[in-house]
Design an enzyme around this catalytic site. Structure first.
Site, short mmCIF file in Angstrom:
data_model
loop_
_atom_site.label_atom_id
_atom_site.label_comp_id
_atom_site.label_asym_id
_atom_site.label_seq_id
_atom_site.Cartn_x
_atom_site.Cartn_y
_atom_site.Cartn_z
CE LYS A 40 -2.59 -2.52 3.40
NZ LYS A 40 -3.00 -2.55 4.81
N GLY A 41 2.13 1.08 0.39
CA GLY A 41 2.97 2.25 0.67
C GLY A 41 3.12 3.24 -0.48
CD GLU A 97 8.00 -0.83 -3.70
OE1 GLU A 97 7.40 0.00 -2.97
OE2 GLU A 97 8.13 -2.01 -3.37
CG ASP A 101 15.41 -1.48 3.55
OD1 ASP A 101 16.37 -0.74 3.79
OD2 ASP A 101 14.96 -2.28 4.39
CG PHE A 150 11.38 2.49 10.59
CD1 PHE A 150 11.29 1.37 9.77
CD2 PHE A 150 10.21 3.07 11.05
CE1 PHE A 150 10.06 0.83 9.42
CE2 PHE A 150 8.97 2.54 10.71
CZ PHE A 150 8.89 1.42 9.89
CB VAL A 151 11.52 7.08 6.83
CG1 VAL A 151 12.94 7.59 7.02
CG2 VAL A 151 11.48 6.11 5.66
NE ARG A 163 -0.21 1.95 4.96
CZ ARG A 163 0.80 1.16 4.63
NH1 ARG A 163 1.81 1.64 3.94
NH2 ARG A 163 0.80 -0.10 4.99
P1 IMP Z 1 13.25 -4.43 0.63
O1 IMP Z 1 12.87 -5.77 0.04
O2 IMP Z 1 14.15 -4.60 1.81
O3 IMP Z 1 13.85 -3.48 -0.39
O4 IMP Z 1 11.91 -3.86 1.24
C1 IMP Z 1 11.28 -2.75 0.82
C2 IMP Z 1 9.99 -2.58 1.61
O5 IMP Z 1 10.27 -2.55 3.01
C3 IMP Z 1 9.30 -1.27 1.32
O6 IMP Z 1 8.39 -1.39 0.25
C4 IMP Z 1 8.63 -0.96 2.63
O7 IMP Z 1 7.36 -1.59 2.69
C5 IMP Z 1 9.51 -1.57 3.67
N1 IMP Z 1 10.41 -0.57 4.31
C6 IMP Z 1 11.75 -0.50 4.17
N2 IMP Z 1 12.27 0.51 4.87
C7 IMP Z 1 11.21 1.12 5.46
C8 IMP Z 1 11.11 2.29 6.33
O8 IMP Z 1 12.08 2.96 6.71
N3 IMP Z 1 9.84 2.61 6.74
C9 IMP Z 1 8.74 1.91 6.35
N4 IMP Z 1 8.81 0.82 5.54
C10 IMP Z 1 10.03 0.44 5.10
MG MG Z 2 6.19 -1.34 0.33
#
Ligand code: IMP
Ligand code: MG
Length: 204
Positions: A40-41, A97, A101, A150-151, A163
């Site tokens: 949903k982000g 996206e 991360d 963490f954001v 959100r």
């Molecule tokens: P990745 O597979 O580690 O790249 O994960 C990415 C997903 O992790 C993003 O779509 C977010 O849902 C979540 N995420 C990563 N960092 C944060 C953060 O700082 N705040 C909130 N959600 C995060």
């Molecule tokens: Mg996400």
């Protein structure tokens, strides 16, 4: 908990999103790309981004989850909860996206989408936490470099909350926020107060 640090203000975000919209409109002139948005982000980002693209874009949504992970960490093992409504074969696809991360989620997703043989496939991400990257990801349209914190806000949540914050803040004490999920609620209210004070926006 110390006051959360504002990393990106509403104005900064809006200006950067407008830049990204212009860049996409320029690169895809004469075409009609499909913006594949991750629920949903990324929906808040999408809502502003696609209104800044001066082209007949289309949108579609996908929802995926990582096994045994909370909202922050993900193991790269991904399950499709909701697939796209439309076939993306021979389409120009841009994945929208909120944040990249480790890169594990987007890498899985890109492999899945690539197998459907789109004409082109690019990534547009608002935030890029490069220091946490495990798998390399080519991000053609990138909003901001994000520090290793963490954001929340502008679509990003903590336990599904915040959100709807129009700005992005860093939460350095996640335990405190888990213990008291309403800790950041004053930020939502402060935003309202400021809007009222400046009278800058027309209430609906
Ligand atoms: P990745 O597979 O580690 O790249 O994960 C990415 C997903 O992790 C993003 O779509 C977010 O849902 C979540 N995420 C990563 N960092 C944060 C953060 O700082 N705040 C909130 N959600 C995060
Ligand atoms: Mg996400």
């Amino acid at each position: 908990m110390p006051a959360p640090a504002v990393l990106f203000s509403e104005e900064q975000i809006q200006s950067r999103v407008a830049d990204l919209g212009r860049a996409i409109a320029h690169d895809y002139a004469g075409r009609s790309p499909v913006l594949v948005t991750m629920l949903k982000g990324a929906v808040v980002f999408l809502a502003d981004l696609f209104r800044a693209i001066d082209l007949p874009v289309r949108v579609d949504f996908m929802s995926i989850s990582s096994y045994g992970s909370d909202s922050e960490a993900s193991g790269g093992v991904v399950r499709i909860l909701k697939d796209l409504d439309q076939d993306i074969g021979r389409e120009d696809v841009i994945v929208v996206e909120d944040i990249i991360d480790t890169g594990l989620t987007i890498s899985y997703l890109l492999a899945t989408l690539r197998a459907r043989q789109p004409a082109s496939l690019e990534v547009c991400a608002l935030l890029d936490k490069t220091v946490r990257r495990i798998l390399p990801v080519e991000i053609k349209y990138r909003g901001f470099e994000c520090p290793d914190r963490f954001v929340v806000g502008y679509g990003l949540d903590h336990g599904e909350r915040y959100r709807n914050l129009p700005l992005i803040v860093a939460v350095d004490d996640q335990t405190a926020l888990t213990d008291d999920p309403d800790l950041l609620a004053p930020l939502l209210a402060a935003r309202d107060a400021e809007v009222e004070k400046t009278g800058g926006r027309t209430p609906s």
